[in-house]
Design an enzyme around this catalytic site. Structure first.
Site, PDB file in Angstrom:
ATOM      1  N   GLY A   1       0.838  -1.205   0.000  1.00 50.82           N
ATOM      2  CA  GLY A   1       0.000   0.000   0.000  1.00 50.82           C
ATOM      3  C   GLY A   1       0.866   1.245   0.000  1.00 50.82           C
TER       4      GLY A   1
ATOM      5  N   ASP B   1       0.241   1.760   8.873  1.00 53.41           N
ATOM      6  CA  ASP B   1      -0.247   0.962  10.010  1.00 53.41           C
ATOM      7  C   ASP B   1       0.625   0.996  11.266  1.00 53.41           C
ATOM      8  OD1 ASP B   1      -2.519   0.155   8.778  1.00 53.41           O
ATOM      9  OD2 ASP B   1      -1.660  -1.688   7.959  1.00 53.41           O
TER      10      ASP B   1
ATOM     11  N   THR C   1       4.471   2.282   5.716  1.00 50.88           N
ATOM     12  CA  THR C   1       3.095   1.799   5.863  1.00 50.88           C
ATOM     13  C   THR C   1       2.380   2.686   6.866  1.00 50.88           C
ATOM     14  OG1 THR C   1       1.736   0.002   6.777  1.00 50.88           O
ATOM     15  CG2 THR C   1       4.013   0.029   7.467  1.00 50.88           C
TER      16      THR C   1
ATOM     17  N   ASP D   1       2.652  -0.994  12.581  1.00 50.43           N
ATOM     18  CA  ASP D   1       2.763  -2.195  13.420  1.00 50.43           C
ATOM     19  C   ASP D   1       4.057  -2.964  13.193  1.00 50.43           C
ATOM     20  OD1 ASP D   1       1.949  -2.808  10.862  1.00 50.43           O
ATOM     21  OD2 ASP D   1       0.761  -4.541  11.464  1.00 50.43           O
TER      22      ASP D   1
ATOM     23  N   ARG E   1      -6.558  -2.879   8.999  1.00 46.62           N
ATOM     24  CA  ARG E   1      -7.173  -4.206   8.856  1.00 46.62           C
ATOM     25  C   ARG E   1      -6.624  -5.177   9.894  1.00 46.62           C
ATOM     26  NH1 ARG E   1      -6.333  -5.993   3.038  1.00 46.62           N
ATOM     27  NH2 ARG E   1      -5.422  -3.931   2.900  1.00 46.62           N
TER      28      ARG E   1
HETATM   29  P1  ATP Z   1       1.060  -2.960   3.492  1.00 42.61           P
HETATM   30  O1  ATP Z   1       1.502  -2.825   4.918  1.00 42.61           O
HETATM   31  O2  ATP Z   1       0.680  -1.671   2.897  1.00 42.61           O
HETATM   32  O3  ATP Z   1       0.047  -4.045   3.267  1.00 42.61           O
HETATM   33  P2  ATP Z   1       2.985  -4.823   2.465  1.00 42.61           P
HETATM   34  O4  ATP Z   1       4.366  -4.650   1.963  1.00 42.61           O
HETATM   35  O5  ATP Z   1       2.809  -5.684   3.690  1.00 42.61           O
HETATM   36  O6  ATP Z   1       2.382  -3.378   2.660  1.00 42.61           O
HETATM   37  P3  ATP Z   1       1.810  -6.866   0.736  1.00 42.61           P
HETATM   38  O7  ATP Z   1       0.702  -6.742  -0.254  1.00 42.61           O
HETATM   39  O8  ATP Z   1       1.665  -7.842   1.831  1.00 42.61           O
HETATM   40  O9  ATP Z   1       2.054  -5.376   1.289  1.00 42.61           O
HETATM   41  O10 ATP Z   1       3.167  -7.200  -0.054  1.00 42.61           O
HETATM   42  C1  ATP Z   1       3.585  -6.425  -1.163  1.00 42.61           C
HETATM   43  C2  ATP Z   1       4.207  -7.314  -2.209  1.00 42.61           C
HETATM   44  O11 ATP Z   1       5.357  -7.983  -1.655  1.00 42.61           O
HETATM   45  C3  ATP Z   1       3.308  -8.450  -2.701  1.00 42.61           C
HETATM   46  O12 ATP Z   1       2.428  -8.042  -3.707  1.00 42.61           O
HETATM   47  C4  ATP Z   1       4.354  -9.422  -3.240  1.00 42.61           C
HETATM   48  O13 ATP Z   1       4.800  -9.021  -4.515  1.00 42.61           O
HETATM   49  C5  ATP Z   1       5.485  -9.270  -2.229  1.00 42.61           C
HETATM   50  N1  ATP Z   1       5.320 -10.301  -1.189  1.00 42.61           N
HETATM   51  C6  ATP Z   1       4.507 -10.290  -0.116  1.00 42.61           C
HETATM   52  N2  ATP Z   1       4.569 -11.434   0.583  1.00 42.61           N
HETATM   53  C7  ATP Z   1       5.441 -12.228  -0.088  1.00 42.61           C
HETATM   54  C8  ATP Z   1       5.927 -13.559   0.107  1.00 42.61           C
HETATM   55  N3  ATP Z   1       5.515 -14.313   1.130  1.00 42.61           N
HETATM   56  N4  ATP Z   1       6.821 -14.038  -0.792  1.00 42.61           N
HETATM   57  C9  ATP Z   1       7.245 -13.295  -1.821  1.00 42.61           C
HETATM   58  N5  ATP Z   1       6.821 -12.036  -2.072  1.00 42.61           N
HETATM   59  C10 ATP Z   1       5.925 -11.499  -1.217  1.00 42.61           C
END
Ligand code: ATP
Length: 334
Positions: free
Chosen positions: A15, A132, A130, A134, A176
């Site tokens: 995000g 969030d 992020t 957290d 969330r």
């Molecule tokens: P936010 O806190 O905004 O949700 P985030 O980085 O946690 O940010 P995610 O959608 O969970 O957001 O992850 C972003 C991208 O990172 C995913 O679309 C994917 O390309 C990659 N990614 C996430 N988890 C994995 C995983 N377990 N293995 C490989 N790539 C991953």
């Protein structure tokens, strides 16, 4: 991989959050200062797989520090979840000679970075971007301060109306899986109750205290709810403020309730001074980490000092909200 880092890539993933541009700017300018080549990777890991990559100069990041969103765009890349997708991404990096990465995002993005570094030896450094807040190993994440201030400003406006009528106002804020925006904005706006995914608060307690407040004719009744709050642990599909409003109305028939869902306004807008400041500081240190050989860590700020958490731990651990916060909420709203 002990090869000297000479060409770095920077991307934003997951995000978007206000302040990401300030972090990109800091990475680019610090990299150029150290005579590195710096490449912008568009749309998160998608751009890495599809070779949507461009060389960045100092002027590429001019006039962006005050802008929300991210000039590199962001995305959630399905292909990157598979080793095959990551291999394709690595081949592109190799073809371009990129031998260091800065990933700005949340724990999902760091999981992707961690796998890429483990499988192919590319040194990665994560910057917590992020709303969030957290993530483990940092007091702040980029975007949280802006998001929470937007929530406070909006709730203050709602509170003015609440003050003029005898109603219950239920406001949903983002989160969330994490209740930090709810906790901070709820305390800062004097909410009677704050409902978060991490804290098991039953609505029975809240309904009892609301009916008491009705008797005392408390002027304003405000409840702040994180979108991921589940009123019924046995029914995890029921989430957020709409559910809370429905249940309260069912139990307190005479009480007029008004529901507001703040939604995406919390992600947008110019980043606050605090978010620009921490993003600039983290961006600078992320590049320093790559140069000093401090690889596969997330840069964070703890007690106003830089703190480096191995990606492996940053992914596994969470910053948790303690139950004791609920005491503060209760006492201050009494
Ligand atoms: P936010 O806190 O905004 O949700 P985030 O980085 O946690 O940010 P995610 O959608 O969970 O957001 O992850 C972003 C991208 O990172 C995913 O679309 C994917 O390309 C990659 N990614 C996430 N988890 C994995 C995983 N377990 N293995 C490989 N790539 C991953």
């Amino acid at each position: 991989m002990s090869e000297k880092v000479t060409k770095i890539g920077v991307l934003t993933s997951g995000g978007d959050s206000p302040g990401m541009n300030a972090a990109i700017r800091a990475v680019v300018r610090t990299g150029l200062y150290h005579k590195l080549e710096v490449y912008g990777i568009m749309r998160g890991y998608n751009g890495m797989i599809e070779d949507d990559i461009f060389k960045m100069e100092s002027r590429s990041v001019a006039n962006i520090i005050q802008r929300g969103g991210t000039i590199l765009k962001t995305a959630r890349s399905k292909d990157f979840y598979n080793e095959d997708g990551r291999k394709r991404a690595f081949d592109i990096l190799q073809k371009r000679g990129i031998n260091g990465l800065v990933v700005i995002g949340g724990d999902g993005s760091f999981t992707g970075a961690y796998k890429l570094s483990r499988e192919f030896g590319i040194p990665c450094v994560g910057i917590p971007g992020t709303i969030d807040k957290d993530l483990y190993g940092t007091d702040f994440t980029i975007g949280f301060d802006t998001a929470v201030n937007t929530a406070v400003e909006s709730i203050d406006k709602i509170r003015d109306t609440a003050d003029s009528h005898d109603r219950l106002f239920i406001v949903e804020v983002m989160g969330r899986h994490a209740g930090y925006i709810a906790l901070h904005s709820g305390i800062a706006t004097g909410a009677e109750n704050i409902l978060m995914p991490e804290i098991n608060t039953t609505l029975d307690d809240m309904v009892a205290s609301l009916s008491e407040q009705e008797k005392r004719k408390k002027l304003v009744n405000l409840v702040v709810v994180a979108e991921g709050y589940q009123p019924d642990p046995n029914n995890p599909d029921l989430r957020g403020a709409a559910e809370v409003a429905r249940i309260v109305q069912e139990k307190l028939k005479g009480l007029e309730t008004r529901l507001t869902i703040l939604g995406h306004i919390q992600r947008g807008g110019p980043p606050s001074c605090m978010d620009r400041f921490i993003a600039s500081r983290m961006g600078y240190h992320a590049v320093e980490c790559l140069l000093e050989g401090r690889h596969n860590v997330m840069v964070g700020i703890l007690n106003n000092n830089m703190h480096y958490t191995p990606l492996e731990i940053a992914i596994r651990e969470k910053q948790r909200i303690g139950e004791d916060w609920m005491n503060i909420v209760k006492i201050l709203a009494s």
